[in-house]
Design a protein around this motif. Structure first.
Motif, mmCIF file in Angstrom:
data_model
loop_
_atom_site.group_PDB
_atom_site.id
_atom_site.type_symbol
_atom_site.label_atom_id
_atom_site.label_comp_id
_atom_site.label_asym_id
_atom_site.label_seq_id
_atom_site.Cartn_x
_atom_site.Cartn_y
_atom_site.Cartn_z
ATOM 1 N N LYS A 185 0.841 -1.197 0.000
ATOM 2 C CA LYS A 185 0.000 0.000 0.000
ATOM 3 C C LYS A 185 0.874 1.244 0.000
ATOM 4 O O LYS A 185 1.910 1.285 0.666
ATOM 5 N N PRO A 186 0.475 2.305 -0.724
ATOM 6 C CA PRO A 186 1.277 3.531 -0.735
ATOM 7 C C PRO A 186 1.153 4.278 0.595
ATOM 8 O O PRO A 186 0.147 4.160 1.299
ATOM 9 N N GLN A 187 2.174 5.026 0.936
ATOM 10 C CA GLN A 187 2.158 5.849 2.131
ATOM 11 C C GLN A 187 1.479 7.187 1.824
ATOM 12 O O GLN A 187 1.729 7.791 0.776
ATOM 13 N N LEU A 188 0.619 7.630 2.714
ATOM 14 C CA LEU A 188 -0.009 8.929 2.519
ATOM 15 C C LEU A 188 1.018 10.035 2.749
ATOM 16 O O LEU A 188 1.864 9.929 3.641
ATOM 17 N N PRO A 189 0.957 11.104 1.964
ATOM 18 C CA PRO A 189 1.926 12.186 2.153
ATOM 19 C C PRO A 189 1.718 12.895 3.495
ATOM 20 O O PRO A 189 0.594 13.100 3.939
ATOM 21 N N ASP A 190 2.821 13.260 4.114
ATOM 22 C CA ASP A 190 2.767 13.898 5.436
ATOM 23 C C ASP A 190 2.021 15.229 5.411
ATOM 24 O O ASP A 190 1.425 15.624 6.418
ATOM 25 N N PHE A 191 2.043 15.923 4.271
ATOM 26 C CA PHE A 191 1.450 17.264 4.252
ATOM 27 C C PHE A 191 -0.063 17.244 4.460
ATOM 28 O O PHE A 191 -0.657 18.286 4.750
ATOM 29 N N LEU A 192 -0.701 16.081 4.319
ATOM 30 C CA LEU A 192 -2.139 16.010 4.604
ATOM 31 C C LEU A 192 -2.417 16.342 6.069
ATOM 32 O O LEU A 192 -3.517 16.767 6.426
ATOM 33 N N GLY A 193 -1.405 16.171 6.910
ATOM 34 C CA GLY A 193 -1.546 16.533 8.315
ATOM 35 C C GLY A 193 -1.619 18.032 8.545
ATOM 36 O O GLY A 193 -1.896 18.476 9.666
ATOM 37 N N ASN A 194 -1.367 18.827 7.506
ATOM 38 C CA ASN A 194 -1.476 20.282 7.627
ATOM 39 C C ASN A 194 -2.867 20.794 7.259
ATOM 40 O O ASN A 194 -3.097 22.004 7.260
ATOM 41 N N ILE A 195 -3.779 19.879 6.936
ATOM 42 C CA ILE A 195 -5.133 20.269 6.546
ATOM 43 C C ILE A 195 -6.089 19.937 7.682
ATOM 44 O O ILE A 195 -6.155 18.799 8.150
ATOM 45 N N HIS A 196 -6.826 20.936 8.112
ATOM 46 C CA HIS A 196 -7.738 20.804 9.250
ATOM 47 C C HIS A 196 -9.190 20.912 8.794
ATOM 48 O O HIS A 196 -9.516 21.768 7.957
ATOM 49 N N ILE A 197 -10.041 20.084 9.357
ATOM 50 C CA ILE A 197 -11.482 20.230 9.186
ATOM 51 C C ILE A 197 -12.027 20.853 10.463
ATOM 52 O O ILE A 197 -11.810 20.335 11.565
ATOM 53 N N VAL A 198 -12.717 21.974 10.308
ATOM 54 C CA VAL A 198 -13.227 22.722 11.458
ATOM 55 C C VAL A 198 -14.755 22.707 11.405
ATOM 56 O O VAL A 198 -15.356 23.173 10.434
ATOM 57 N N LEU A 199 -15.366 22.168 12.446
ATOM 58 C CA LEU A 199 -16.826 22.128 12.544
ATOM 59 C C LEU A 199 -17.262 23.103 13.627
ATOM 60 O O LEU A 199 -16.857 22.972 14.783
ATOM 61 N N THR A 200 -18.064 24.082 13.256
ATOM 62 C CA THR A 200 -18.469 25.111 14.227
ATOM 63 C C THR A 200 -19.927 24.919 14.634
ATOM 64 O O THR A 200 -20.805 24.734 13.800
#
Length: 269
Positions: free
Chosen positions: A3-18
């Protein structure tokens, strides 16, 4: 294939629920996130409603956000993404949630008197991914299920995003909206899907010839070639199996069938 490794930069994306109100939506949003390789969830002043499963939801104390705990309903709907909920950041205000971000997209489907251009997820994602790759923090901000984002909340963001849909009926559930946006993000990351492909074992010329010879023998047994051009039929059978991307398993299945038919023919004699 591994399986491919997910790129680390996806950890810089946040989902914010208000101000999210339904406990199930929080869990379903976490599931949508993890499915698309995202794990950074922030909850802003959750205002949970009572549901048949969550009869007495925990109140949110703006003075002590860390004391808030999600109900079991959220974890049930998260399925295998409970870790996203366990690691979720809980804050009292949107400015606090966005303090470290460079790009923040407000998800809205309403007309607003704002100067920022309104873009679809597909149009917005390239810029968001470029920022994330550069190490910047990026946020996608979703509002309350009933009222969406307030004008004040939208003004805290520097990008506007909308999911285009039927102008006569547009009513996406919160978790569905999160899924659409997360999918568009992941689809533009170009994670290879080779690992999903089934292993192939193409048949060799020798195996195909053996199959056709076996078939020819069976055809002779049932007098199939009577009044037919046997050589022409055998050539066409050989051409058929050669161009059909025949695999070794196909050969095994067919030759097993031929053997069974031959045994039955002998038993009937």
């Amino acid at each position: 294939m591994n399986k491919p490794q997910l790129p680390d930069f996806l950890g810089n994306i946040h989902i914010v629920l208000t101000r999210t109100s339904h406990p199930a939506n929080i869990g379903a949003a976490a599931r949508a996130m993890k499915t698309m390789g995202l794990k950074r969830l922030t909850l802003v002043a959750p205002n949970l409603m009572a549901t048949p499963m969550t009869v007495e939801p925990a109140p949110f104390d703006a003075g002590n956000p860390a004391a808030f705990s999600l109900p079991e309903e959220s974890f049930i709907l998260a399925s295998g993404a409970a870790d996203v909920l366990e690691q979720a950041r809980i804050v009292a205000t949107l400015p606090e949630a966005l303090a470290d971000t460079t790009l923040s997209c407000a998800l809205t489907s309403r007309k607003r008197e704002l100067t920022a251009p309104l873009q679809t997820p597909r149009e917005s994602v390239p810029e968001l991914l470029q920022a994330a790759r550069a190490g910047q923090q990026v946020a996608l901000v979703f509002g309350n299920e009933t009222y969406g984002l307030s004008i004040e909340e939208v003004q805290h963001c520097n990008r506007l995003m909308t999911i285009n849909g039927n102008p006569d009926y547009f009513s996406l559930n919160l978790a569905q909206a999160v899924q659409v946006v997360c999918y568009e993000l992941f689809s533009q990351v170009d994670v290879p899907m080779d690992y999903l492909a089934a292993e192939t074992h193409p048949a060799t010329h020798q195996q195909i010839n053996g199959l056709v010879n076996h078939l020819e023998s069976l055809m002779n047994d049932v007098n199939f070639f009577n009044r037919r051009n046997g050589e022409r039929i055998v050539r066409r059978m050989r051409s058929l199996f050669s161009r059909a991307n025949t695999e070794t398993e196909d050969i095994d299945i067919l030759r097993g069938l031929f053997n069974t038919v031959k045994r039955r023919l002998k038993d009937d004699i």
